[in-house]
Design a protein around this motif. Structure first.
Motif, PDB file in Angstrom:
ATOM      1  N   GLY A 133       0.845  -1.180   0.000  1.00  0.00           N
ATOM      2  CA  GLY A 133       0.000   0.000   0.000  1.00  0.00           C
ATOM      3  C   GLY A 133       0.878   1.227   0.000  1.00  0.00           C
ATOM      4  N   ASP A 134       0.256   2.383  -0.149  1.00  0.00           N
ATOM      5  CA  ASP A 134       1.001   3.640  -0.162  1.00  0.00           C
ATOM      6  C   ASP A 134       1.262   4.095   1.269  1.00  0.00           C
ATOM      7  N   LEU A 135       1.944   5.232   1.419  1.00  0.00           N
ATOM      8  CA  LEU A 135       2.287   5.767   2.732  1.00  0.00           C
ATOM      9  C   LEU A 135       1.250   6.794   3.189  1.00  0.00           C
ATOM     10  N   HIS A 136       0.892   6.725   4.477  1.00  0.00           N
ATOM     11  CA  HIS A 136       0.020   7.732   5.064  1.00  0.00           C
ATOM     12  C   HIS A 136       0.837   8.617   6.010  1.00  0.00           C
ATOM     13  N   LEU A 137       0.198   9.594   6.617  1.00  0.00           N
ATOM     14  CA  LEU A 137       0.920  10.530   7.480  1.00  0.00           C
ATOM     15  C   LEU A 137       1.513   9.841   8.701  1.00  0.00           C
ATOM     16  N   GLY A 138       0.909   8.748   9.146  1.00  0.00           N
ATOM     17  CA  GLY A 138       1.496   7.992  10.245  1.00  0.00           C
ATOM     18  C   GLY A 138       2.871   7.463   9.889  1.00  0.00           C
ATOM     19  N   HIS A 139       3.011   6.964   8.649  1.00  0.00           N
ATOM     20  CA  HIS A 139       4.326   6.511   8.180  1.00  0.00           C
ATOM     21  C   HIS A 139       5.290   7.688   8.047  1.00  0.00           C
ATOM     22  N   LEU A 140       4.824   8.716   7.344  1.00  0.00           N
ATOM     23  CA  LEU A 140       5.713   9.823   6.986  1.00  0.00           C
ATOM     24  C   LEU A 140       6.257  10.544   8.209  1.00  0.00           C
ATOM     25  N   SER A 141       5.436  10.648   9.259  1.00  0.00           N
ATOM     26  CA  SER A 141       5.864  11.403  10.438  1.00  0.00           C
ATOM     27  C   SER A 141       6.985  10.722  11.199  1.00  0.00           C
ATOM     28  N   GLY A 142       7.131   9.410  11.001  1.00  0.00           N
ATOM     29  CA  GLY A 142       8.072   8.646  11.811  1.00  0.00           C
ATOM     30  C   GLY A 142       9.454   8.527  11.205  1.00  0.00           C
ATOM     31  N   PRO A 143       9.815   7.332  10.712  1.00  0.00           N
ATOM     32  CA  PRO A 143      11.198   7.126  10.258  1.00  0.00           C
ATOM     33  C   PRO A 143      11.625   8.006   9.099  1.00  0.00           C
ATOM     34  N   TYR A 144      10.716   8.321   8.179  1.00  0.00           N
ATOM     35  CA  TYR A 144      11.126   8.953   6.925  1.00  0.00           C
ATOM     36  C   TYR A 144      11.443  10.427   7.099  1.00  0.00           C
ATOM     37  N   LEU A 145      10.565  11.173   7.768  1.00  0.00           N
ATOM     38  CA  LEU A 145      10.882  12.568   8.067  1.00  0.00           C
ATOM     39  C   LEU A 145      12.062  12.643   9.025  1.00  0.00           C
ATOM     40  N   GLY A 146      12.093  11.761  10.021  1.00  0.00           N
ATOM     41  CA  GLY A 146      13.190  11.778  10.991  1.00  0.00           C
ATOM     42  C   GLY A 146      14.542  11.583  10.333  1.00  0.00           C
ATOM     43  N   ALA A 147      14.657  10.560   9.488  1.00  0.00           N
ATOM     44  CA  ALA A 147      15.936  10.285   8.829  1.00  0.00           C
ATOM     45  C   ALA A 147      16.324  11.408   7.886  1.00  0.00           C
ATOM     46  N   ASP A 148      15.345  11.974   7.182  1.00  0.00           N
ATOM     47  CA  ASP A 148      15.636  13.058   6.239  1.00  0.00           C
ATOM     48  C   ASP A 148      16.206  14.275   6.957  1.00  0.00           C
ATOM     49  N   VAL A 149      15.557  14.695   8.042  1.00  0.00           N
ATOM     50  CA  VAL A 149      16.042  15.858   8.795  1.00  0.00           C
ATOM     51  C   VAL A 149      17.411  15.572   9.393  1.00  0.00           C
ATOM     52  N   PHE A 150      17.585  14.368   9.926  1.00  0.00           N
ATOM     53  CA  PHE A 150      18.855  13.985  10.533  1.00  0.00           C
ATOM     54  C   PHE A 150      20.001  14.122   9.530  1.00  0.00           C
ATOM     55  N   VAL A 151      19.811  13.604   8.323  1.00  0.00           N
ATOM     56  CA  VAL A 151      20.867  13.652   7.309  1.00  0.00           C
ATOM     57  C   VAL A 151      21.128  15.090   6.873  1.00  0.00           C
ATOM     58  N   ARG A 152      20.080  15.876   6.679  1.00  0.00           N
ATOM     59  CA  ARG A 152      20.282  17.269   6.281  1.00  0.00           C
ATOM     60  C   ARG A 152      21.124  18.018   7.324  1.00  0.00           C
ATOM     61  N   PHE A 153      20.824  17.799   8.606  1.00  0.00           N
ATOM     62  CA  PHE A 153      21.586  18.469   9.665  1.00  0.00           C
ATOM     63  C   PHE A 153      23.039  18.008   9.663  1.00  0.00           C
ATOM     64  N   GLN A 154      23.265  16.714   9.552  1.00  0.00           N
ATOM     65  CA  GLN A 154      24.637  16.210   9.569  1.00  0.00           C
ATOM     66  C   GLN A 154      25.451  16.747   8.399  1.00  0.00           C
ATOM     67  N   ARG A 155      24.844  16.853   7.245  1.00  0.00           N
ATOM     68  CA  ARG A 155      25.570  17.392   6.091  1.00  0.00           C
ATOM     69  C   ARG A 155      25.923  18.858   6.290  1.00  0.00           C
ATOM     70  N   LEU A 156      25.019  19.617   6.894  1.00  0.00           N
ATOM     71  CA  LEU A 156      25.333  21.016   7.185  1.00  0.00           C
ATOM     72  C   LEU A 156      26.511  21.133   8.139  1.00  0.00           C
ATOM     73  N   ASN A 157      26.751  20.078   8.932  1.00  0.00           N
ATOM     74  CA  ASN A 157      27.871  20.068   9.860  1.00  0.00           C
ATOM     75  C   ASN A 157      29.092  19.339   9.305  1.00  0.00           C
ATOM     76  N   GLY A 158      29.096  19.066   8.019  1.00  0.00           N
ATOM     77  CA  GLY A 158      30.276  18.520   7.364  1.00  0.00           C
ATOM     78  C   GLY A 158      30.394  17.018   7.363  1.00  0.00           C
ATOM     79  N   ALA A 159      29.384  16.284   7.841  1.00  0.00           N
ATOM     80  CA  ALA A 159      29.466  14.827   7.882  1.00  0.00           C
ATOM     81  C   ALA A 159      29.131  14.241   6.514  1.00  0.00           C
ATOM     82  N   ASP A 160      29.763  13.112   6.199  1.00  0.00           N
ATOM     83  CA  ASP A 160      29.405  12.337   5.013  1.00  0.00           C
ATOM     84  C   ASP A 160      28.256  11.413   5.397  1.00  0.00           C
ATOM     85  N   ALA A 161      27.046  11.917   5.277  1.00  0.00           N
ATOM     86  CA  ALA A 161      25.857  11.188   5.718  1.00  0.00           C
ATOM     87  C   ALA A 161      24.935  10.950   4.540  1.00  0.00           C
TER      88      ALA A 161
END
Length: 663
Positions: A133-161
């Motif tokens: 099935g497709d993704l609903h907001l319950g899915h999106l709010s959890g691992p996917y948004l979390g991982a995306d924000v985490f990687v964006r922050f790490q890259r801004l701090n110079g990490a190879d993420a």
């Protein structure tokens, strides 16, 4: 003078090696001995610690970096550095240990801590979604948004993420969906894998590596080799044990095919895992079990499957949990799992859908998809490396890899207990350094999002070009971190209208108008500073440091980071209101332009600190301020005087509201 000599008779077991305590050398001191081939348990603490290597040979690993340990070497560990000492020689490795507390250094280190991420590849995984099935907001709010924000922050701090995920094609639920739709499982998996990727992209979540397991031509054979390595460890083997079967069709029942009471907490559950308490079950131990299709009591019969005696690995899991970031919720779950006398876990199941083991005596069975996923993460790293020209290989995981997992609590057992055991069996010399970030269930109208009951707001129905950042911000504010939280369309609409438009955007528009009217549309230089100005600058720095901590690897919390962003806006709005009293008095014009310069500095800081959460808003704001975002801010900076400022921008379109879904 105080003298101490190494005395084996005074040693006792501590941190997995032999240690003694010696008085008179300061707050803490003692001797240590590591036997050949042995290692201390990974650990970190608030003390400063120093090893003086006396004899023997080995290596010291500090936050994933390894250096040789030879006689005469002195190693000093800062507070909270995870360290391990290993004997790689043929004789005992002897060292003298000194440790003491320095509260100031401990606090400073905790605030600026970036352990393990410098110069290491960082692989951030969001749990591969099931393509039934497709993704609903319950899915999106959890691992996917979390991982995306985490990687964006790490890259801004110079990490190879990098963000990695995929589609978990061989789930039994794909087979169920295929049967309902009258299609082949591979067709269902391919269709929903594409739909999932498209939905993620709507929210500006675009993983760096997306592996569709059934479509990858090399995946099956490499998974089989991984599984063979687990079996060749001789810890897992074929055993005959009872299982459940449909009394009418004789179909083997597991996962969603059977329901009953959890043997651990008593809650209603399906087979193999309890979503309520997180504990695994063996299906045959469910209370009052029933088939999901007909509600009949299932039939019991003996069947041979590959089984893993998980109860034998308590010590290995505990050592793994000492190495990375493991929330207390997961450590408590591990304690409950290992409090049972035995847990012989089937790792193959009879099925027509999946990857069979290569062993002939497992004919008709497939590798259970949850153990399979342990390999899938390594496969993703290898696939990413192939595209980047990096020599990463799934069959030879490297010690300096930093792995970060984002997942829902119902997956906690697999990620934080089962996978470390499988890695230990397949790769005995690898100590995987993994951090875990777990979310609870997101509710809709106080009930769990449900694909089967169509109790959901689907990503494609909720996320549009005109509300991407508003949706990301609201999900960040309300996602279930440590407790179940609720999504209400009316609350999202309030976030958009009251917070982002009436507060954030109104302030920015009003600030832009003042700059246009008083300073010809260019950023003024700061003039005379009042004590209130200096205090506000200090508060901006506190906001910056707080958001940095809430987005960092150890204290990661989108709830708190988004709340701090809003608190910063409310702070600057109050500051602007207070300064308005003298803003147009000629006597105080030099002080007034300092206040405006500080407001622009706050807007610039918001543009930088909101980047991981609200990338489109930030792009518009940074352009309006003439301040492109290239890295994470290390301090508060004024906008360069004379920079053209144009804040008459529709940052958050009012038509990004949601209509209430049908009840």
């Amino acid at each position: 003078m105080i003298i101490s000599h190494f005395d084996p008779a005074e040693l006792s077991t501590a941190f997995g090696i032999d240690m003694s305590s010696v008085s008179g050398f300061g707050p803490g001191a003692g001797w240590g001995r590591v036997a050949p081939g042995q290692s201390s348990e990974p650990h970190q603490h608030d003390e400063i610690e120093m090893f003086v290597i006396i004899s023997g040979s080995g290596e010291v690993a500090v936050d994933g970096k390894t250096i040789p340990a030879t006689p005469g070497m002195v190693a000093r560990f800062a507070p909270f550095e995870t360290h391990v000492i290993t004997n790689t020689g043929d004789d005992d490795l002897i060292f003298f240990d000194l440790y003491w507390r320095d509260p100031a250094e401990a606090v400073a280190t905790s605030l600026a801590h970036r352990r393990r991420f410098d110069e290491r590849p960082v692989f951030v995984f969001s749990t591969p979604p099931t393509p039934n099935g497709d993704l609903h907001l319950g899915h999106l709010s959890g691992p996917y948004l979390g991982a995306d924000v985490f990687v964006r922050f790490q890259r801004l701090n110079g990490a190879d993420a990098w963000h990695l995920t995929g589609s978990d094609d061989y789930q039994s639920y794909v087979l169920d969906r295929a049967a309902r739709d009258g299609r082949e499982p591979a067709e269902v998996a391919a269709h929903f894998s594409a739909e999932i990727s498209a939905t993620l992209a709507l929210l500006d979540v675009v993983p760096d590596q997306f592996v569709a397991t059934d479509a990858d031509p090399t995946y099956r054979a490499k998974l089989q080799r991984f599984f063979s390595a687990v079996i060749e460890s001789e810890a897992a083997n074929i055993q005959t044990a009872q299982a459940l079967f449909d009394p009418t069709t004789a179909e083997y029942l597991y996962e969603g095919g059977v329901t009953g009471g959890c043997p651990g907490c008593g809650a209603a559950t399906t087979g193999n895992i309890c979503e309520q308490c997180g504990e695994p079950n063996l299906c045959v131990d469910l209370v009052d079990s029933r088939t999901s299709d007909t509600g009949q009591p299932p039939r019991r019969a003996e069947i041979a499957r590959f089984m893993l005696p998980l109860h034998e690995f308590r010590k290995e899991v505990a050592a793994h949990h000492n190495l990375g970031r493991v929330p207390a919720r997961l450590r408590e779950l591990a304690h409950r799992v290992f409090s049972h006398d035995r847990l012989d876990l089937p790792i193959t199941h009879p099925s027509s859908w999946g990857v069979p083991p290569t062993e002939a005596d497992a004919d008709g069975q497939v590798i259970w998809v949850w153990p399979e996923m342990a390999y899938g993460f390594l496969h993703g790293i290898e696939a990413l490396g192939g595209r980047l020209g990096r020599p990463w290989r799934a069959e030879a995981p490297e010690r300096d890899w930093k792995i970060v997992h984002f997942f829902g609590y119902d997956n906690s057992f697999y990620h934080s207990v089962l996978y470390p055991v499988l890695y230990k069996l397949a790769f005995p010399d690898w100590e995987p350094d993994i951090d875990y970030h777990v979310n609870e269930f997101y509710l809709l109208r106080n009930e769990k999002f449900s694909t089967s009951r169509n109790h959901a707001i689907w990503g494609k129905d909720a996320v549009r070009d005109n509300n991407v950042d508003a949706m990301r911000f609201h999900l960040a504010r309300t996602r279930p971190e440590g407790r179940r939280t609720n999504f209400e369309p009316a609350e999202y609409n309030s976030t958009l209208r009251d917070t982002l438009i009436d507060s954030w955007q109104h302030w920015l528009h009003e600030l832009g108008e003042r700059v246009r009217h008083r300073y010809s549309g260019a950023a003024p230089d700061a003039g005379i500073w009042t004590p209130e100005h200096a205090a506000f600058l200090g508060r901006l720095e506190v906001h910056r440091a707080s958001i940095t901590g809430h987005l960092g690897q150890d204290g990661f919390s989108l709830n708190q980071a988004s709340a701090e962003l809003d608190a910063m806006v409310r702070d600057v709005v109050r500051f602007a209101a207070h300064e308005h009293a003298v803003a147009q008095l000629d006597l105080w014009k030099d002080e007034a332009r300092t206040a405006v310069a500080l407001e622009l500095a706050a807007a610039k800081l918001i543009a930088h600190c909101a980047t991981p959460i609200m990338p489109r808003f930030v792009a518009r704001l940074a352009a309006a301020l003439g301040s492109p975002v290239a890295s994470w801010p290390q301090t508060v900076e004024l906008v360069t005087p004379g920079t053209p400022i144009d804040l008459a921008v529709d940052f958050f379109p009012a038509n990004g509201v949601l209509e209430a879904p049908d009840a």
